[in-house]
Design a protein around this motif. Structure first.
Motif, PDB file in Angstrom:
ATOM      1  N   ILE A  36       0.860  -1.192   0.000  1.00 31.70           N
ATOM      2  CA  ILE A  36       0.000   0.000   0.000  1.00 31.70           C
ATOM      3  C   ILE A  36       0.888   1.231   0.000  1.00 31.70           C
ATOM      4  N   HIS A  37       0.651   2.131  -0.944  1.00 29.84           N
ATOM      5  CA  HIS A  37       1.336   3.411  -0.974  1.00 29.84           C
ATOM      6  C   HIS A  37       0.332   4.516  -0.660  1.00 29.84           C
ATOM      7  N   VAL A  38       0.788   5.574  -0.029  1.00 27.02           N
ATOM      8  CA  VAL A  38      -0.072   6.713   0.309  1.00 27.02           C
ATOM      9  C   VAL A  38       0.520   7.973  -0.310  1.00 27.02           C
ATOM     10  N   LEU A  39      -0.308   8.715  -1.052  1.00 27.77           N
ATOM     11  CA  LEU A  39       0.122   9.988  -1.620  1.00 27.77           C
ATOM     12  C   LEU A  39      -0.375  11.131  -0.743  1.00 27.77           C
ATOM     13  N   VAL A  40       0.545  11.954  -0.262  1.00 28.38           N
ATOM     14  CA  VAL A  40       0.209  13.164   0.477  1.00 28.38           C
ATOM     15  C   VAL A  40       0.544  14.346  -0.429  1.00 28.38           C
ATOM     16  N   ALA A  41      -0.493  15.039  -0.897  1.00 25.83           N
ATOM     17  CA  ALA A  41      -0.308  16.192  -1.772  1.00 25.83           C
ATOM     18  C   ALA A  41      -0.649  17.447  -0.981  1.00 25.83           C
ATOM     19  N   GLY A  42       0.293  18.367  -0.887  1.00 24.54           N
ATOM     20  CA  GLY A  42       0.050  19.582  -0.120  1.00 24.54           C
ATOM     21  C   GLY A  42       1.250  20.501  -0.183  1.00 24.54           C
ATOM     22  N   TYR A  43       1.319  21.428   0.748  1.00 26.49           N
ATOM     23  CA  TYR A  43       2.439  22.369   0.820  1.00 26.49           C
ATOM     24  C   TYR A  43       2.841  22.495   2.282  1.00 26.49           C
ATOM     25  N   GLY A  44       4.096  22.209   2.573  1.00 29.11           N
ATOM     26  CA  GLY A  44       4.534  22.161   3.952  1.00 29.11           C
ATOM     27  C   GLY A  44       3.882  21.005   4.686  1.00 29.11           C
ATOM     28  N   GLN A  68       1.240  25.103  -5.307  1.00 28.73           N
ATOM     29  CA  GLN A  68      -0.024  24.959  -6.019  1.00 28.73           C
ATOM     30  C   GLN A  68      -0.911  23.846  -5.445  1.00 28.73           C
ATOM     31  N   LEU A  69      -0.350  23.069  -4.510  1.00 29.74           N
ATOM     32  CA  LEU A  69      -1.136  22.022  -3.862  1.00 29.74           C
ATOM     33  C   LEU A  69      -1.571  22.418  -2.455  1.00 29.74           C
ATOM     34  N   ALA A  70      -1.241  23.647  -2.062  1.00 37.28           N
ATOM     35  CA  ALA A  70      -1.466  24.069  -0.679  1.00 37.28           C
ATOM     36  C   ALA A  70      -2.921  23.976  -0.250  1.00 37.28           C
ATOM     37  N   ASP A  71      -3.843  24.299  -1.147  1.00 38.66           N
ATOM     38  CA  ASP A  71      -5.249  24.386  -0.770  1.00 38.66           C
ATOM     39  C   ASP A  71      -6.083  23.228  -1.293  1.00 38.66           C
ATOM     40  N   GLY A  72      -5.413  22.197  -1.798  1.00 35.16           N
ATOM     41  CA  GLY A  72      -6.124  20.994  -2.220  1.00 35.16           C
ATOM     42  C   GLY A  72      -7.035  21.190  -3.416  1.00 35.16           C
ATOM     43  N   VAL A  77      -4.383  18.496  -7.761  1.00 28.45           N
ATOM     44  CA  VAL A  77      -4.161  17.174  -7.168  1.00 28.45           C
ATOM     45  C   VAL A  77      -4.357  16.097  -8.220  1.00 28.45           C
ATOM     46  N   GLU A  78      -5.412  16.234  -9.016  1.00 30.37           N
ATOM     47  CA  GLU A  78      -5.694  15.249 -10.074  1.00 30.37           C
ATOM     48  C   GLU A  78      -4.513  15.127 -11.037  1.00 30.37           C
ATOM     49  N   ALA A  79      -3.969  16.259 -11.473  1.00 32.97           N
ATOM     50  CA  ALA A  79      -2.867  16.221 -12.426  1.00 32.97           C
ATOM     51  C   ALA A  79      -1.640  15.550 -11.824  1.00 32.97           C
ATOM     52  N   THR A  80      -1.395  15.768 -10.543  1.00 29.44           N
ATOM     53  CA  THR A  80      -0.257  15.127  -9.879  1.00 29.44           C
ATOM     54  C   THR A  80      -0.469  13.618  -9.780  1.00 29.44           C
ATOM     55  N   VAL A  81      -1.695  13.204  -9.469  1.00 29.03           N
ATOM     56  CA  VAL A  81      -2.002  11.767  -9.385  1.00 29.03           C
ATOM     57  C   VAL A  81      -1.822  11.103 -10.744  1.00 29.03           C
ATOM     58  N   LEU A  82      -2.240  11.782 -11.815  1.00 29.24           N
ATOM     59  CA  LEU A  82      -2.168  11.178 -13.149  1.00 29.24           C
ATOM     60  C   LEU A  82      -0.736  10.856 -13.566  1.00 29.24           C
ATOM     61  N   ASN A  83       0.229  11.575 -12.997  1.00 34.71           N
ATOM     62  CA  ASN A  83       1.637  11.290 -13.331  1.00 34.71           C
ATOM     63  C   ASN A  83       2.065   9.900 -12.896  1.00 34.71           C
ATOM     64  N   ILE A  84       1.397   9.364 -11.868  1.00 32.11           N
ATOM     65  CA  ILE A  84       1.819   8.069 -11.318  1.00 32.11           C
ATOM     66  C   ILE A  84       0.704   7.024 -11.370  1.00 32.11           C
ATOM     67  N   ALA A  85      -0.455   7.392 -11.913  1.00 34.47           N
ATOM     68  CA  ALA A  85      -1.645   6.534 -11.814  1.00 34.47           C
ATOM     69  C   ALA A  85      -1.445   5.157 -12.430  1.00 34.47           C
TER      70      ALA A  85
END
Length: 316
Positions: A36-44, A68-72, A77-85
């Motif tokens: 299981i991998h977990v993706l945490v997308a955010g800022y700081g 650009q991920l600070a506010d979810g 977020v979708e575009a970042t997920v698609l890079n590894i989907a």
């Protein structure tokens, strides 16, 4: 292929629904024998990523940390997920406002069918989800190469927040899509537990008669039990309680250890939101009220007498 969970977090810690989603991922992993991998997308959000790494059963944490991920924003977020989907067999998100905003975008871009609001994993390609306000359960099978799934938190146990030692690996976030802009956020500070994660909930319905009664009758009981306060849709529509306290199909889905329903008749849409509670106590003057059909304990009587008497007994 591994299973990916998209974490909902506040930058410092994981939301409870994420732990339930990891619990669902763990069931899938028992079938596939994959990590299981977990993706945490955010800022700081390093603290949230480290918290995810401590969750039992997590094999790796991916941290996408960018302004650009600070506010979810869902588009980023979708575009970042698609890079590894395509590296994953399943992509899981909690069936919260956050997950419901992102999951359809991912599914559409991958040209796969989203599987929504699952409450059970039958096989890696087969899931169960409630339909018709929870009166029936549909079994859904998917042959898509990547399965995009939202998880109803009440359907799965929380993954243990300690016991894991997964590494945190930083990945690149995509550039700002520029399709939406964060304007503002109004945060409500609660003196009580948050409704969807509370162990005890005291809810009131239209039978309370007014907003003043909602507070005067229910607050002493909620205070004594250390409970969150909920409400039926009828009570919310009548202005007795705030919108974010609504429990039901069109409100919040809850499954506390104890649910006390006061002056709630038990319309189908309300039952759909709370019938998975471990113990249900109903107080209503109508002995034929539908709420009694799901209650473990029922008290037929005037709530204005019964609830204060109950509080006095608890304080004795």
């Amino acid at each position: 292929m591994p299973v990916l969970v998209i974490a909902e977090h506040d930058g410092a810690s994981l939301k409870a629904a994420t732990l339930n989603t990891i619990g669902a991922a763990a069931v899938i992993a028992t079938f596939t024998n994959q990590p299981i991998h977990v993706l945490v997308a955010g800022y700081g959000a390093l603290a949230a990523a480290e918290a995810a790494g401590r969750v039992a059963g997590v094999g790796k944490v991916l941290l996408a940390d960018a302004a650009q991920l600070a506010d979810g924003l869902a588009e980023n977020v979708e575009a970042t997920v698609l890079n590894i989907a395509m590296d994953y067999s399943h992509i899981l998100l909690p069936a919260t406002a956050y997950g419901k905003n992102i999951a359809p975008r991912i599914a559409a871009r991958l040209d796969v069918a989203q599987i929504s609001d699952i409450i059970s994993v039958v096989a890696p390609d087969t899931f169960e989800r409630p339909i018709y306000a929870g009166n029936a359960v549909a079994r859904v099978q998917s042959n898509d190469p990547v399965k995009v799934v939202t998880v109803r938190a009440t359907g799965f146990d929380l993954a243990a927040s300690v016991g894991g030692s997964a590494s945190v690996e930083e990945i690149e976030a995509t550039v700002d899509a520029g399709l939406s802009q964060f304007v503002s956020r109004e945060v409500t500070k609660l003196d009580r537990p948050e409704l969807t994660s509370a162990a005890v909930i005291v809810s009131g319905g239209r039978g309370l008669g007014s907003g003043e009664n909602y507070k005067a009758v229910l607050e002493p009981l909620a205070d004594r039990l250390g409970a969150a306060m909920g409400a039926s849709r009828a009570a919310v529509d009548a202005g007795y309680a705030p919108n974010d306290s609504q429990v039901g199909q069109t409100g919040k889905i809850v499954a506390p250890e104890l649910y006390v329903a006061v002056g709630i008749s038990g319309a189908i849409q309300h039952l759909a939101g709370m019938k998975d509670s471990k113990v249900i106590v109903a107080i209503n003057k109508d002995a034929e009220a539908p709420i009694f059909s799901v209650a473990d304990y029922g008290l037929v009587g005037d709530l204005f007498d019964c609830v204060p008497s109950l509080v006095r007994e608890l304080n004795a």
